[in-house]
Design a protein around this motif. Structure first.
Motif, PDB file in Angstrom:
ATOM      1  N   ASP A 108      -4.047  -5.530   0.558  1.00 32.71           N
ATOM      2  CA  ASP A 108      -2.512  -5.259  -0.547  1.00 32.71           C
ATOM      3  C   ASP A 108      -2.809  -6.101  -1.681  1.00 32.71           C
ATOM      4  N   MET A 109      -4.404  -7.794  -1.609  1.00 34.41           N
ATOM      5  CA  MET A 109      -4.694  -8.052  -1.336  1.00 34.41           C
ATOM      6  C   MET A 109      -3.344  -9.463  -2.068  1.00 34.41           C
ATOM      7  N   MET A 110      -2.195  -9.481  -0.790  1.00 37.13           N
ATOM      8  CA  MET A 110      -1.325 -10.114  -0.301  1.00 37.13           C
ATOM      9  C   MET A 110      -2.159 -11.164   1.044  1.00 37.13           C
ATOM     10  N   VAL A 111      -1.623 -12.375   1.167  1.00 42.08           N
ATOM     11  CA  VAL A 111      -0.841 -12.769   1.735  1.00 42.08           C
ATOM     12  C   VAL A 111       0.323 -13.464   2.708  1.00 42.08           C
ATOM     13  N   PHE A 112       0.839 -13.047   3.796  1.00 37.43           N
ATOM     14  CA  PHE A 112       2.225 -13.190   4.297  1.00 37.43           C
ATOM     15  C   PHE A 112       1.781 -14.401   5.633  1.00 37.43           C
ATOM     16  N   VAL A 113       2.412 -15.365   5.207  1.00 39.45           N
ATOM     17  CA  VAL A 113       3.069 -16.924   6.646  1.00 39.45           C
ATOM     18  C   VAL A 113       4.779 -16.009   6.993  1.00 39.45           C
ATOM     19  N   TRP A 114       4.045 -16.108   8.992  1.00 30.99           N
ATOM     20  CA  TRP A 114       5.283 -15.223   8.530  1.00 30.99           C
ATOM     21  C   TRP A 114       5.908 -16.571  10.791  1.00 30.99           C
ATOM     22  N   THR A 115       7.344 -16.705  10.655  1.00 33.80           N
ATOM     23  CA  THR A 115       7.448 -17.621  11.351  1.00 33.80           C
ATOM     24  C   THR A 115       8.195 -16.419  13.117  1.00 33.80           C
ATOM     25  N   LEU A 116       7.564 -17.466  13.370  1.00 35.39           N
ATOM     26  CA  LEU A 116       7.646 -16.804  15.277  1.00 35.39           C
ATOM     27  C   LEU A 116       8.896 -16.404  15.343  1.00 35.39           C
ATOM     28  N   SER A 117       9.685 -16.904  15.454  1.00 36.81           N
ATOM     29  CA  SER A 117      10.912 -17.080  15.910  1.00 36.81           C
ATOM     30  C   SER A 117      12.100 -16.696  15.409  1.00 36.81           C
ATOM     31  N   ASP A 118      11.963 -15.743  14.052  1.00 34.40           N
ATOM     32  CA  ASP A 118      12.212 -15.319  12.863  1.00 34.40           C
ATOM     33  C   ASP A 118      11.436 -14.630  11.855  1.00 34.40           C
TER      34      ASP A 118
ATOM     35  N   ARG B 147       9.745 -14.526   5.970  1.00 38.27           N
ATOM     36  CA  ARG B 147       8.345 -14.553   5.993  1.00 38.27           C
ATOM     37  C   ARG B 147       7.597 -15.694   4.483  1.00 38.27           C
ATOM     38  N   LEU B 148       7.297 -15.617   3.812  1.00 36.49           N
ATOM     39  CA  LEU B 148       6.361 -16.258   3.328  1.00 36.49           C
ATOM     40  C   LEU B 148       5.585 -15.152   2.684  1.00 36.49           C
ATOM     41  N   LYS B 149       5.957 -14.582   1.590  1.00 37.00           N
ATOM     42  CA  LYS B 149       4.738 -14.464   0.661  1.00 37.00           C
ATOM     43  C   LYS B 149       3.672 -14.573  -0.638  1.00 37.00           C
ATOM     44  N   MET B 150       2.564 -14.389   0.002  1.00 43.36           N
ATOM     45  CA  MET B 150       1.802 -14.894  -1.504  1.00 43.36           C
ATOM     46  C   MET B 150       1.046 -14.037  -2.160  1.00 43.36           C
ATOM     47  N   PRO B 151       1.402 -12.847  -3.147  1.00 44.36           N
ATOM     48  CA  PRO B 151       0.689 -12.257  -3.953  1.00 44.36           C
ATOM     49  C   PRO B 151      -0.255 -12.688  -4.555  1.00 44.36           C
ATOM     50  N   ASP B 152      -1.751 -11.756  -4.275  1.00 42.72           N
ATOM     51  CA  ASP B 152      -2.445 -11.737  -5.516  1.00 42.72           C
ATOM     52  C   ASP B 152      -3.356 -13.360  -5.120  1.00 42.72           C
ATOM     53  N   THR B 153      -3.654 -13.577  -3.618  1.00 43.40           N
ATOM     54  CA  THR B 153      -3.708 -14.401  -3.381  1.00 43.40           C
ATOM     55  C   THR B 153      -5.195 -14.555  -3.983  1.00 43.40           C
ATOM     56  N   HIS B 154      -6.561 -13.379  -3.439  1.00 41.94           N
ATOM     57  CA  HIS B 154      -7.268 -13.323  -4.615  1.00 41.94           C
ATOM     58  C   HIS B 154      -7.427 -12.336  -5.258  1.00 41.94           C
ATOM     59  N   ARG B 155      -7.117 -11.844  -6.525  1.00 38.32           N
ATOM     60  CA  ARG B 155      -6.696 -11.174  -7.327  1.00 38.32           C
ATOM     61  C   ARG B 155      -7.671 -10.057  -7.447  1.00 38.32           C
ATOM     62  N   LEU B 156      -7.626  -8.392  -7.888  1.00 37.72           N
ATOM     63  CA  LEU B 156      -8.252  -7.583  -7.565  1.00 37.72           C
ATOM     64  C   LEU B 156      -8.918  -7.600  -6.467  1.00 37.72           C
ATOM     65  N   HIS B 157      -9.255  -8.420  -5.268  1.00 37.24           N
ATOM     66  CA  HIS B 157      -9.975  -7.972  -4.041  1.00 37.24           C
ATOM     67  C   HIS B 157      -9.270  -8.611  -2.930  1.00 37.24           C
TER      68      HIS B 157
END
Length: 607
Positions: free
Chosen positions: A553-563, A567-577
């Motif tokens: 989905d072209m997204m990166v998520f950074v998750w927190t183990l204890s919760d 979550r930190l949502k990073m859309p379009d990190t590499h747009r179109l790919h």
């Protein structure tokens, strides 16, 4: 912002054998630009590690050119769409979009007042157009060719003149505006590839596949001479670029040389030689202030040295095809990023400076699917060429004896301690020790997809297409099935143990991420949801409290183990790919790679 882009290590230009590559330069002389896939790459000419990527085209972009004002860039794609966008803001806002014809745009030129744009290529029946940049209304007709037009240029002094050259071996000359056809020039015996007016407007030159450079009067279009006599190069000439003072011309040729011509003396004053390989053919060039660039078929950008023509001052390397995987090596506070691409090419980048290179010698011949760094500072890679390779990164060279041939294609590789490597292949799991194949598990009742090794216990986790993780233990020179499976519920795509070995994370095709607690007999700790499509990669932060996932989905998520809700949502990190790989440089720096062939670094800040 909880995340921001820190660095972009850009891809190289996308090259095709026998096809010229047009480079653009900004009028101030600070940047140059080129295209790869759907991206336009803008790079700083003094420090090419500083780059910006424009990703708003929906189709493959062929050419991009700065307006003489420097405020706008016009870029054209394979469908005939031309986008004119702002260069001064980071967002690169679109000003106008036009479709002058249906078909590939091959070259673009502006008038010196930045008001009119000429576009040429291979339309259906129409091969070119000239229009006002802000209304799109026509300011002339480009006629006179019977085949696609390769190149266009406009005289940058009044009275305006326009010239084109084409696959019909001819050039045409126009007066304007509005631009009207004056006459056809038939000087080349093969395809005419490039036409460029000198900055002072007094002359223009055309270069062709016949190895000739022809010189004409810029105002009248009359022929002056053949540069260098009968032949300027032994091979086809793909690109020419004038010096700022209009006295010299740079040419790049398929004969694997570039030359500087003294126009008044009609002779080559410098000949730059490259290698002997096909990939050393020169397909593009740019003379920008004191910098002379020539582009090889390999995509490498050569900074030419007039004082030492056999060796460039600098060669900008990188990837020109999609990156499939990456890994990090931290050494004395310096991080190196290793990346493997679709064409078998492996590159390494200094994470701080962006300086990069490739290993010497012959490496993989097909896609690099997975890579890991072992404890002996060897880069372990597996490829669709059915090999696992061990490369000593200090030597920075491939060694032929360190390639292990497998019976079937490998998909994923993991390294353990004590010289062990496990690779999962189509239908089998292979154990290697000290660069030798020691054990093969086949006749499995599931298809293995991903693998991870627990550094402490040596437990091998194999993720299957059956939606389970199967656990094995390394015993001497064999793998023993522990008879334990962990339920993930959907085909597993990647696995990673946390750095302290306490947790195992698995990603799956159903958009889920599952984490298991190792000390608890691999009890399921939590499931994390957020991706809109298949998740393909996972990496743990050095703090063992956060992990990142990348997806289709072209997204990166950074998750927190204890919760799991944090979550930190990073859309379009590499747009179109889609994101094909991730790795942490430190607790706050994440590196990502993708099919756009670029490497990006992100600064992550936790709330």
């Amino acid at each position: 912002m909880p995340y921001e882009i820190k660095k972009v290590f850009a891809c190289l230009p996308q090259m095709e054998r026998g096809v010229a590559k047009v480079l653009g330069g900004d009028p101030k002389g600070n940047n140059f630009l080129y295209t790869n896939g759907k991206c336009v790459i803008i790079r700083n000419i003094e420090n090419p590690a500083i780059a910006d990527v424009y990703t708003e085209h929906a189709h493959q972009v062929v050419v991009a050119k700065y307006a003489p004002s420097g405020f706008y860039i016009a870029s054209g794609d394979i469908t005939g769409k031309v986008r004119i966008w702002d260069t001064t803001q980071k967002e690169h806002l679109l000003k106008y979009e036009y479709q002058p014809f249906a078909g590939k745009v091959k070259d673009i030129a502006w008038t010196e007042d930045s008001k009119r744009v000429a576009v040429v290529g291979e339309g259906r029946g129409t091969y070119g157009a000239v229009f006002l940049w802000d209304t799109g209304s026509s300011v002339g007709e480009i006629t006179g060719h019977s085949k696609l037009i390769n190149s266009v240029d406009i005289k940058q002094t009044r009275p305006y003149r326009l010239a084109t050259c084409s696959d019909d071996n001819c050039s045409t000359f126009f007066e304007g505006p509005p631009f009207k056809f004056k006459f056809t020039i038939s000087g080349h015996s093969r395809f005419a590839n490039c036409v460029r007016f000198s900055p002072d407007g007094n002359r223009f030159a055309t270069a062709g596949a016949d190895g000739q450079i022809l010189l004409y009067d810029g105002k009248t279009g009359e022929k002056i001479t053949n540069l260098g006599g009968e032949k300027a190069h032994d091979g086809g000439i793909y690109a020419i670029s004038w010096s700022a003072d209009s006295t010299q011309l740079l040419s790049s040729s398929g004969d694997k040389t570039a030359k500087i011509w003294d126009v008044a003396a009609n002779s080559a004053v410098t000949t730059f030689t490259f290698g002997t390989d096909t990939l050393d053919q020169q397909l593009g060039c740019l003379w920008q202030k004191n910098y002379l660039l020539s582009v090889s078929l390999s995509g490498y950008i050569n900074y030419l040295d007039k004082n030492n023509p056999s060796r460039p001052i600098r060669v900008v390397k990188g990837h020109s095809k999609s990156i499939q995987c990456l890994t990090i090596q931290n050494n004395d506070g310096r991080s190196t990023i290793y990346t493997g691409s679709h064409d078998g090419h492996i590159n390494y980048f200094d994470a701080e400076t962006g300086e990069n290179d490739a290993f010497a010698g012959k490496g993989h011949t097909n896609q690099v699917s997975s890579m890991a760094m072992d404890s002996c500072n060897q880069l372990v890679t597996c490829s669709m060429d059915d090999t696992v390779r061990y490369t000593n990164v200090a030597a920075a060279a491939y060694s032929p004896q360190d390639a292990v041939k497998l019976d079937v294609q490998p998909k994923s590789v993991a390294v353990g301690s004590g010289g062990y490597t496990v690779t999962v292949c189509i239908g089998q799991i292979v154990l290697l020790k000290d660069k030798k194949k020691v054990f093969v598990l086949d006749s499995l009742d599931y298809e293995p997809e991903a693998v991870a090794i627990h550094k402490g216990s040596g437990t091998v986790a194999v993720g299957g297409a059956d939606g389970n993780i199967h656990l094995y233990s390394i015993q001497g020179n064999s793998l023993k099935d522990e008879g334990k499976t962990l339920l993930v519920k959907a085909a597993v795509t990647s696995l990673a143990y946390s750095n302290d070995g306490a947790f195992l994370a698995a990603t799956d095709v159903n958009r889920g991420v599952t984490v298991f607690t190792v000390a608890d007999g691999y009890a399921e700790k939590d499931r994390y949801y957020g991706h809109h499509a298949k998740v393909v990669c996972v990496a743990w932060s050095p703090d063992n409290e956060h992990f990142a996932t990348g997806g289709m989905d072209m997204m990166v998520f950074v998750w927190t183990l204890s919760d799991s809700d944090k979550r930190l949502k990073m859309p379009d990190t590499h747009r179109l790919h889609h994101v094909s790989g991730l790795a942490w440089l430190d607790e706050h720096t994440l590196a990502t790679v993708s099919h756009d062939a670029c490497v990006k670094q992100w600064t992550i800040t936790y709330k």
